[in-house]
Design a protein around this motif. Sequence first.
Motif, mmCIF file in Angstrom:
data_model
loop_
_atom_site.group_PDB
_atom_site.id
_atom_site.type_symbol
_atom_site.label_atom_id
_atom_site.label_comp_id
_atom_site.label_asym_id
_atom_site.label_seq_id
_atom_site.Cartn_x
_atom_site.Cartn_y
_atom_site.Cartn_z
ATOM 1 N N ALA A 1 0.991 13.857 -4.130
ATOM 2 C CA ALA A 1 2.211 14.869 -3.741
ATOM 3 C C ALA A 1 2.874 15.208 -5.128
ATOM 4 O O ALA A 1 3.441 14.212 -5.721
ATOM 5 C CB ALA A 1 3.097 14.054 -3.003
ATOM 6 N N VAL A 2 2.627 16.631 -5.503
ATOM 7 C CA VAL A 2 2.968 16.830 -6.780
ATOM 8 C C VAL A 2 4.771 16.946 -6.826
ATOM 9 O O VAL A 2 5.288 17.119 -5.734
ATOM 10 C CB VAL A 2 2.467 18.176 -7.218
ATOM 11 C CG1 VAL A 2 0.874 17.913 -7.585
ATOM 12 C CG2 VAL A 2 2.719 19.231 -6.378
ATOM 13 N N GLU A 3 5.081 16.869 -7.928
ATOM 14 C CA GLU A 3 6.491 17.054 -8.049
ATOM 15 C C GLU A 3 7.070 18.353 -7.437
ATOM 16 O O GLU A 3 8.326 18.434 -6.922
ATOM 17 C CB GLU A 3 6.920 16.937 -9.664
ATOM 18 C CG GLU A 3 8.364 16.312 -9.768
ATOM 19 C CD GLU A 3 8.585 16.128 -11.231
ATOM 20 O OE1 GLU A 3 9.460 15.477 -11.629
ATOM 21 O OE2 GLU A 3 7.946 16.764 -12.370
ATOM 22 N N ASP B 1 10.131 8.076 -0.572
ATOM 23 C CA ASP B 1 10.150 9.157 -0.987
ATOM 24 C C ASP B 1 8.624 9.804 -1.093
ATOM 25 O O ASP B 1 8.698 11.162 -0.474
ATOM 26 C CB ASP B 1 10.530 9.192 -2.247
ATOM 27 C CG ASP B 1 12.322 8.525 -2.478
ATOM 28 O OD1 ASP B 1 13.002 8.896 -2.127
ATOM 29 O OD2 ASP B 1 12.252 7.568 -3.177
ATOM 30 N N TYR B 2 7.954 8.749 -1.205
ATOM 31 C CA TYR B 2 6.531 9.483 -1.246
ATOM 32 C C TYR B 2 5.974 9.909 0.363
ATOM 33 O O TYR B 2 5.464 10.893 0.567
ATOM 34 C CB TYR B 2 5.492 8.428 -1.470
ATOM 35 C CG TYR B 2 3.880 8.756 -1.276
ATOM 36 C CD1 TYR B 2 3.458 9.553 -2.335
ATOM 37 C CD2 TYR B 2 3.373 8.129 -0.265
ATOM 38 C CE1 TYR B 2 1.953 10.001 -1.682
ATOM 39 C CE2 TYR B 2 2.053 8.217 0.088
ATOM 40 C CZ TYR B 2 1.340 9.350 -0.684
ATOM 41 O OH TYR B 2 0.010 9.583 -0.259
ATOM 42 N N ARG B 3 6.238 9.060 1.102
ATOM 43 C CA ARG B 3 5.943 9.548 2.581
ATOM 44 C C ARG B 3 6.752 10.757 3.133
ATOM 45 O O ARG B 3 6.166 11.577 3.743
ATOM 46 C CB ARG B 3 6.614 8.457 3.519
ATOM 47 C CG ARG B 3 5.601 7.084 3.440
ATOM 48 C CD ARG B 3 5.934 5.864 4.508
ATOM 49 N NE ARG B 3 5.088 4.756 4.252
ATOM 50 C CZ ARG B 3 5.633 3.875 3.801
ATOM 51 N NH1 ARG B 3 6.807 3.665 3.187
ATOM 52 N NH2 ARG B 3 4.680 2.605 3.548
ATOM 53 N N ALA B 4 8.034 10.988 2.568
ATOM 54 C CA ALA B 4 8.765 12.206 3.028
ATOM 55 C C ALA B 4 8.017 13.409 2.277
ATOM 56 O O ALA B 4 7.878 14.202 2.833
ATOM 57 C CB ALA B 4 10.083 11.990 2.603
ATOM 58 N N ALA B 5 7.638 13.075 1.129
ATOM 59 C CA ALA B 5 6.766 14.377 0.425
ATOM 60 C C ALA B 5 5.417 14.606 0.973
ATOM 61 O O ALA B 5 5.233 15.741 1.255
ATOM 62 C CB ALA B 5 6.659 13.655 -0.962
#
Length: 141
Positions: free
Chosen positions: A115-117, A78-82
């Motif tokens: 990566a902010v929400e 999820d982080y990488r996608a963000a």
Amino acid sequence: MENPSILALALRRFGTGCPPLACRSGWPNSAAIQLLRMLADNGAGLRYHGDFDGEGIRIAAYVLDKTPARSWRMAAADYRAAVARTSHGPEPGRVTEAPWDPDLVQAMTEHGTAAVEELVADVLLEDLAGSARQDRCCGCS
């Protein structure tokens, strides 16, 4: 969730049909933790999402430790996608262990960006739309 802007976006999108959400806006105080525990005790499924930065990871670890919440789109993938959505973000600051996904810290260290929400608001809202269709809580935090 961590940021009030996501709550505002959810209310704008879903109106009175908005799935149940809780927004603490940073570090939760003892009242917020107690509320989350009470919600869980009464059958609410709790999931947490916050910023992908050092402070956000520490807040997530705290909430997940103090309540029966589970992480919500807070994995390394999820982080990488963000991060793929932004050309350059701020540095993540001091990143500590993420007990729910040991690969998350490595990914954040490799990329060196936060990566902010708000960057993944559309993904979170789609999850909430799915939960609203299924009439179950997905986004409580």
